[in-house]
Design a protein around this motif. Structure first.
Motif, PDB file in Angstrom:
ATOM      1  N   UNK A 369     102.633 -81.157  62.907  1.00 21.02           N
ATOM      2  CA  UNK A 369     103.608 -79.955  63.171  1.00 21.02           C
ATOM      3  C   UNK A 369     104.871 -80.668  64.211  1.00 21.02           C
ATOM      4  N   UNK A 370     104.378 -81.559  65.059  1.00 18.28           N
ATOM      5  CA  UNK A 370     105.247 -82.167  66.217  1.00 18.28           C
ATOM      6  C   UNK A 370     106.051 -83.221  65.418  1.00 18.28           C
ATOM      7  N   UNK A 371     105.679 -83.811  64.332  1.00 19.18           N
ATOM      8  CA  UNK A 371     106.245 -84.976  63.527  1.00 19.18           C
ATOM      9  C   UNK A 371     107.404 -84.240  62.669  1.00 19.18           C
ATOM     10  N   UNK A 372     107.116 -82.957  62.311  1.00 18.33           N
ATOM     11  CA  UNK A 372     107.936 -82.281  61.237  1.00 18.33           C
ATOM     12  C   UNK A 372     109.112 -81.669  62.108  1.00 18.33           C
ATOM     13  N   UNK A 373     109.126 -81.776  63.453  1.00 21.22           N
ATOM     14  CA  UNK A 373     110.176 -81.221  64.294  1.00 21.22           C
ATOM     15  C   UNK A 373     109.982 -79.820  64.655  1.00 21.22           C
ATOM     16  N   UNK A 374     108.952 -79.291  64.390  1.00 17.07           N
ATOM     17  CA  UNK A 374     108.711 -77.865  64.526  1.00 17.07           C
ATOM     18  C   UNK A 374     108.618 -77.584  66.143  1.00 17.07           C
ATOM     19  N   UNK A 416     114.656 -74.612  61.957  1.00 16.08           N
ATOM     20  CA  UNK A 416     113.483 -75.724  62.119  1.00 16.08           C
ATOM     21  C   UNK A 416     112.611 -75.863  60.784  1.00 16.08           C
ATOM     22  N   UNK A 417     112.268 -74.638  60.289  1.00 10.73           N
ATOM     23  CA  UNK A 417     111.724 -74.768  58.985  1.00 10.73           C
ATOM     24  C   UNK A 417     112.278 -74.997  57.856  1.00 10.73           C
ATOM     25  N   UNK A 418     113.666 -74.949  57.913  1.00 12.61           N
ATOM     26  CA  UNK A 418     114.478 -75.523  56.912  1.00 12.61           C
ATOM     27  C   UNK A 418     114.331 -77.046  57.007  1.00 12.61           C
ATOM     28  N   UNK A 419     114.665 -77.519  58.093  1.00 10.37           N
ATOM     29  CA  UNK A 419     114.804 -78.927  58.147  1.00 10.37           C
ATOM     30  C   UNK A 419     113.256 -79.678  57.944  1.00 10.37           C
ATOM     31  N   UNK A 420     111.998 -78.915  58.306  1.00  9.45           N
ATOM     32  CA  UNK A 420     110.702 -79.550  58.045  1.00  9.45           C
ATOM     33  C   UNK A 420     110.617 -79.348  56.445  1.00  9.45           C
ATOM     34  N   UNK A 421     111.128 -78.642  55.806  1.00  3.95           N
ATOM     35  CA  UNK A 421     110.734 -78.460  54.390  1.00  3.95           C
ATOM     36  C   UNK A 421     111.774 -79.352  53.599  1.00  3.95           C
ATOM     37  N   UNK A 429     111.773 -88.286  54.829  1.00  5.90           N
ATOM     38  CA  UNK A 429     112.611 -88.505  55.878  1.00  5.90           C
ATOM     39  C   UNK A 429     113.254 -87.278  56.852  1.00  5.90           C
ATOM     40  N   UNK A 430     113.191 -87.252  57.984  1.00  2.00           N
ATOM     41  CA  UNK A 430     113.739 -85.845  58.279  1.00  2.00           C
ATOM     42  C   UNK A 430     115.311 -86.066  59.093  1.00  2.00           C
ATOM     43  N   UNK A 431     116.021 -84.926  58.686  1.00  5.80           N
ATOM     44  CA  UNK A 431     117.538 -85.287  59.259  1.00  5.80           C
ATOM     45  C   UNK A 431     117.844 -84.188  60.410  1.00  5.80           C
ATOM     46  N   UNK A 432     119.055 -84.491  60.905  1.00  7.99           N
ATOM     47  CA  UNK A 432     119.203 -83.768  62.026  1.00  7.99           C
ATOM     48  C   UNK A 432     120.560 -82.702  61.542  1.00  7.99           C
ATOM     49  N   UNK A 433     120.410 -81.647  61.472  1.00  5.52           N
ATOM     50  CA  UNK A 433     121.227 -80.743  60.973  1.00  5.52           C
ATOM     51  C   UNK A 433     122.519 -80.660  62.051  1.00  5.52           C
ATOM     52  N   UNK A 459     114.884 -89.868  60.580  1.00  7.51           N
ATOM     53  CA  UNK A 459     113.472 -90.401  60.959  1.00  7.51           C
ATOM     54  C   UNK A 459     112.616 -90.169  59.765  1.00  7.51           C
ATOM     55  N   UNK A 460     111.833 -91.020  59.617  1.00  7.67           N
ATOM     56  CA  UNK A 460     110.742 -90.810  58.401  1.00  7.67           C
ATOM     57  C   UNK A 460     109.334 -90.030  58.942  1.00  7.67           C
ATOM     58  N   UNK A 461     109.147 -89.042  58.271  1.00  8.28           N
ATOM     59  CA  UNK A 461     107.840 -88.250  58.670  1.00  8.28           C
ATOM     60  C   UNK A 461     106.862 -88.688  57.863  1.00  8.28           C
TER      61      UNK A 461
END
Lengths: 572, 365
Positions: A369-374, A416-421, A429-433, A459-461
């Motif tokens: 959960x943490x890794x997915x940026x939530x 946060x949820x959009x970014x995780x999905x 890979x997670x991006x910064x909106x 960053x790779x998740x």
């Protein structure tokens, strides 16, 4: 003969005496002049400057806010403000009467201003052009005008929460107007002039001028048209479901550029002071909600990444599952049966998700959960962003592990949820909106037209393999599962529905009949361009994310894909 | 004309020209702003001053040609005209700034108190010297003339105070007093007169609260910067900020409505501001030289009437210059009298130039 002679002498002597006296007087004045003009000269000079120098602030022009295609979202225009110099007003009663008719203000208030003991009083600031024209025609004594710059939003109620607004003094108060205030504002200049006692400037009296530097123009990542469609689709959905509020975010899956960020209910930025407080928030980043089933994406990704399951693994699921003192049911009651891992996600089985969750264990769930940026702010360039809440591990009760996998007991923002999905769409890979695409330096600034571009942060998740596997599962959600309404003709969609009960504000239990319906996904599934989240807050009647939120996703995506000229995939 | 007199004669002419020219130049600067604000013509006051200067020089030439002894014959007539004008101005005068000082005759404003100065000096010189015509031992006859002079002058002064114009009244009083000193009045009787006039002066001051304030301001200038001290403070700022060499001609800032009466009573402050200490001291020296030549003419005059008249005229001009410059620099109370030949003001300029004409006439004989 002697008498007149002595008299001549007396006259002679006295004349000499008087002349000496006059000479002394002139000498005294000379001494005094030396005292004033040499010894005390500096002091008088300072006094002189103090009484006649005035510093006038020169206000710069506030920068323009453009959308990504250089359509104007916010600009500054010159308007008139009406002021009065009360002692020059000849007939306060009549003047107030005339002004009140044009300005639509209360006559007594104007009259009170006109009779104030002051050299300057504003009657009305930043009024319409036709109103000021009418007033000027009256040629009223003691009434003057000031050119002031006013913020104007051509789109009126287009993305008002996102753009925000600037106040009377041209300072950004909310939204991006606030966040990029330093860029937009420019630098005020100063004019030092000499004035006479009535405040009029003395001709040729300018001593110093440091001109103001106009604000920079900013280009947003927002696409005005997509924003418009997102807003109107959201509005339709919110109105037809009699929901309290709604949010749509459209993001470039790979770069994190926000293409639209729509909020309902909304307001008109040009008359922001009439807006209701409820409409002002950019809920996409300032409000948290319990995600419900969309959380299953994160759980599924974790399980796949940890390799404790494969998509085709079969699970025998009872009708309900008991975790500690709590019994978790399905949304729609069903008999016990076999489910593949894929089906758990595509049919959105709560029992299945909890089963997977139990297999993962709380530490791993927490870590992912943490890794997915939530658990952190996305870092979007917008003021007042909040982050969701997940209880720290030591505060997980026995039943917590039965709640988190189905999106309860955890709160996130829509962004946060959009970014995780989007991680799944972006190959793990997670991006910064972000919202600022470009800064167009003002011509008056030294760096001629050079623009500042923002580098995406990533960053790779999860691994490529995991994201591929999960992507296929999410395609199934739309193709044959709960998200059928999210389909976009010509493109394959991957996504997940969510229908979550709203927790009570005291944190104990859930509100009956209050739901949050959502859909989050990306499209085209195999090479995603867009990640979109739709959240409908407290819909009445039909409450399912698949029924209310998914169609909004479909319509917004369809329009956006065409607008962005994304080629349709050949499907069936 | 004797040689020594020639020097005084031409010296006086030269310095008169210098002062008048300086006046016109400074009025062109000091009056331009207020002229434009009031009359929409920056040269409004300048044009009038030049016109009055022309008239004044005609007067100067006239009186320098006419034998000054003739004035003695009409001294009473002049005094009566003065009285009539002073009474008229109280009823028909144009009121400005709380005072009735001007008679408007055919669009030209005329200040009777300036004529009073002129006529009182001639009357004074005449009456104070009548004793010489009498045989010795006729002291009482002299006293009669002197007392009637005091009486007439007192009425004049009273009428001028009623306008009110305390400054002019005081300068007439002082000039006439010096004239008595000069004409050989006994020190003791001068002393008596001085003592006697003191309570009268005090009473006149105390009657008017504005004068008390001015005296107070003079004594404690810093206590009253915004009230009555405003004028003085602005005047000092003007002079002080001029420094050694001034801001340059036309560069005054105080004339932009900070300094009231910049082109009239306070023109010396503008001179100090624009031309600095150098300019201001030059003005003092010019007046000193003028006084010197006036005195010289008085001393050289063989004729006692000419002597006293010349001295009286010179006193009158010097006293006004001293009171004006003293007030502007803050060493004397502000009484509101012009700087002779420099301040804007037609009547003052005209009669001052006429008086100088008489001086020149005395020098010629």
């Amino acid at each position: 003969m002697s008498a007149p002679r002595s008299r001549e002498k007396i006259v002679y002597h006295r004349l000499i005496i008087i002349f000496s006296f006059i000479f002394l007087c002139f000498s005294g004045i000379t001494a005094r002049l030396i005292y004033i003009q040499v010894i005390r000269s500096e002091e008088f000079n300072k006094q002189a400057l103090r009484q006649r120098l005035r510093k006038i602030k020169l206000t710069p022009k506030r920068g323009i806010i453009y959308d990504r295609n250089k359509n104007v979202l916010a600009m500054s225009i010159e308007v008139d403000s009406v002021y009065a110099t009360p002692r020059f007003v000849k007939d306060p009663d009549n003047t107030a009467e005339k002004l009140s008719l044009i300005l639509g203000m209360d006559k007594s208030i104007i009259k009170q201003k006109l009779t104030r003991k002051s050299g300057f009083v504003y009657i009305a600031r930043k009024i319409d052009k036709d109103k000021s024209k009418k007033i000027k025609k009256l040629k009223l004594k003691g009434i003057g005008y000031l050119r002031e710059s006013k913020r104007y939003y051509p789109g009126s109620n287009l993305a008002p929460q996102l753009i925000g607004f600037a106040g009377m003094d041209n300072k950004g108060l909310t939204g991006l107007e606030l966040y990029y205030d330093a860029l937009l504002q420019g630098e005020s200049g100063e004019l030092v002039t000499e004035i006479d006692p009535l405040g009029r400037s003395i001709p040729d009296g300018v001593l110093n001028l440091s001109p103001s530097i106009d604000g920079d123009n900013v280009v947003l990542t927002i696409d005005k048209n997509i924003q418009f469609v997102a807003e109107s689709e959201l509005k339709k959905a919110v109105e037809s479901s009699k929901a309290k509020a709604g949010v749509v975010i459209v993001m470039d899956t790979k770069t994190g550029e926000i293409l639209a960020m729509a909020n309902m209910p909304s307001f008109d930025s040009n008359v922001y002071n009439q807006a209701e407080v409820e409409t002002l928030r950019n809920r996409a980043v300032t409000d948290v909600y319990e995600p419900g089933s969309t959380m299953k994406i994160v759980i599924a990704a974790s399980a796949l990444e940890e390799k404790i399951v494969r998509p085709q693994d079969v699970f025998y699921l009872p009708s309900t599952i008991k975790v500690a003192d709590k019994e978790i049911k399905e949304a729609h009651e069903r008999p016990p049966g076999n489910f593949t891992f894929s089906q758990i996600v595509s049919k959105s089985s709560n029992v299945g998700a909890v089963t997977i969750g139990l297999k993962l264990g709380k530490e791993r769930i927490f870590r992912y959960i943490k890794s997915f940026g939530l658990m952190e702010k996305t870092g979007i360039d917008y003021p007042g962003e909040v982050k969701g809440y997940l209880p720290p591990l030591y505060r997980w009760y026995g039943s917590t592990i039965g709640n988190i996998p189905i999106g309860q007991g955890i709160s996130v923002t829509a962004l946060q949820m959009l970014r995780a999905v989007a991680v799944i769409g972006n190959d793990g890979v997670i991006v910064k909106p972000y919202l600022l695409k470009d800064v167009l330096k003002n011509e008056t600034a030294d760096s001629n037209g050079k623009s500042k571009s923002i580098k995406p942060v990533s960053r790779r998740v999860v691994s490529h393999e995991t994201s591929q596997q999960l992507k296929n599962i999410l395609k199934e959600v739309v193709a044959e599962g709960t998200g059928g309404n999210a389909r976009v003709s010509g493109y394959e969609v991957a996504g997940k529905t969510g229908t979550a009960q709203k927790p009570k504000s005291n944190g104990k239990g859930y509100e009956k009949g209050k739901y949050i319906a959502s859909f989050v996904g990306f499209v085209p599934a195999d090479n995603p361009k867009l990640a979109v989240i739709v959240i409908i807050d407290e819909p009445q009647g039909v409450i399912w994310g698949g029924s209310i939120a998914a169609p909004v996703f479909s319509n917004v995506s369809e329009y956006s894909l065409r607008r962005l000229k994304v080629l349709p995939a050949v499907v069936n | 004309m004797r040689r020594e007199n020639a020097l005084s004669y031409y010296g006086l002419i030269a310095f008169t020209f210098i002062i008048v020219l300086l006046g016109i130049i400074m009025i062109s600067s000091a009056s331009s702003i207020i002229a434009f604000a009031r009359e929409k013509d920056a040269f409004f006051y300048l044009k009038r001053q030049i016109a009055w200067t022309s008239v004044g020089f005609i007067g100067l030439i006239f009186f320098s040609k006419v034998d000054f002894h003739r004035l003695r014959k009409i001294s009473f007539v002049l005094a009566v005209i003065s009285l009539i004008l002073l009474v008229l101005v109280l009823f028909l005068g144009k009121s400005a700034g709380g005072a009735r000082r001007w008679l408007i005759l055919g669009g030209i404003s005329f200040q009777p108190s300036e004529f009073a100065k002129f006529s009182m000096i001639i009357l004074g010189a005449d009456l104070l010297l009548r004793i010489r015509k009498e045989k010795p031992g006729r002291e009482s006859k002299h006293k009669g003339y002197r007392n009637s002079l005091i009486f007439i002058v007192a009425i004049n002064i009273l009428l001028i105070i009623l306008q009110p114009d305390f400054g002019t009244a005081f300068s007439i009083f002082l000039a006439l007093f010096l004239l008595m000193v000069l004409s050989g009045e006994k020190i003791f009787s001068l002393f008596k007169m001085g003592i006697a006039s003191l309570p009268v002066i005090l009473l006149i001051i105390l009657i008017n609260p504005e004068r008390i304030e001015r005296i107070f301001t003079f004594l404690f200038p810093d206590k009253n910067v915004l009230g009555g001290g405003f004028h003085l403070n602005q005047s000092l700022i003007a002079i002080g900020s001029g420094g050694l060499y001034g801001k340059g001609f036309g560069m005054s800032r105080q004339k932009f409505f900070y300094l009231p009466a910049a082109h009239t009573d306070f023109i010396f402050a503008i001179i100090g501001e624009e031309l600095g200490l150098v300019g201001a001291i030059s003005v003092v020296i010019v007046f000193l030289m003028f006084t010197y030549f006036g005195m010289k003419i008085a001393l050289r005059s063989k004729d006692l009437f000419g002597k006293v008249l010349a001295a009286g005229i010179t006193f009158m001009i010097a006293i006004q210059a001293i009171i004006n410059m003293g007030a502007v620099t803050g060493v004397l109370p502000i009484t509101g009298i012009p700087l002779p030949l420099i301040s804007f003001g037609g009547t003052s300029l005209l009669f001052t130039l006429c008086e100088i004409g008489i001086l020149l006439n005395i020098a010629l004989r």
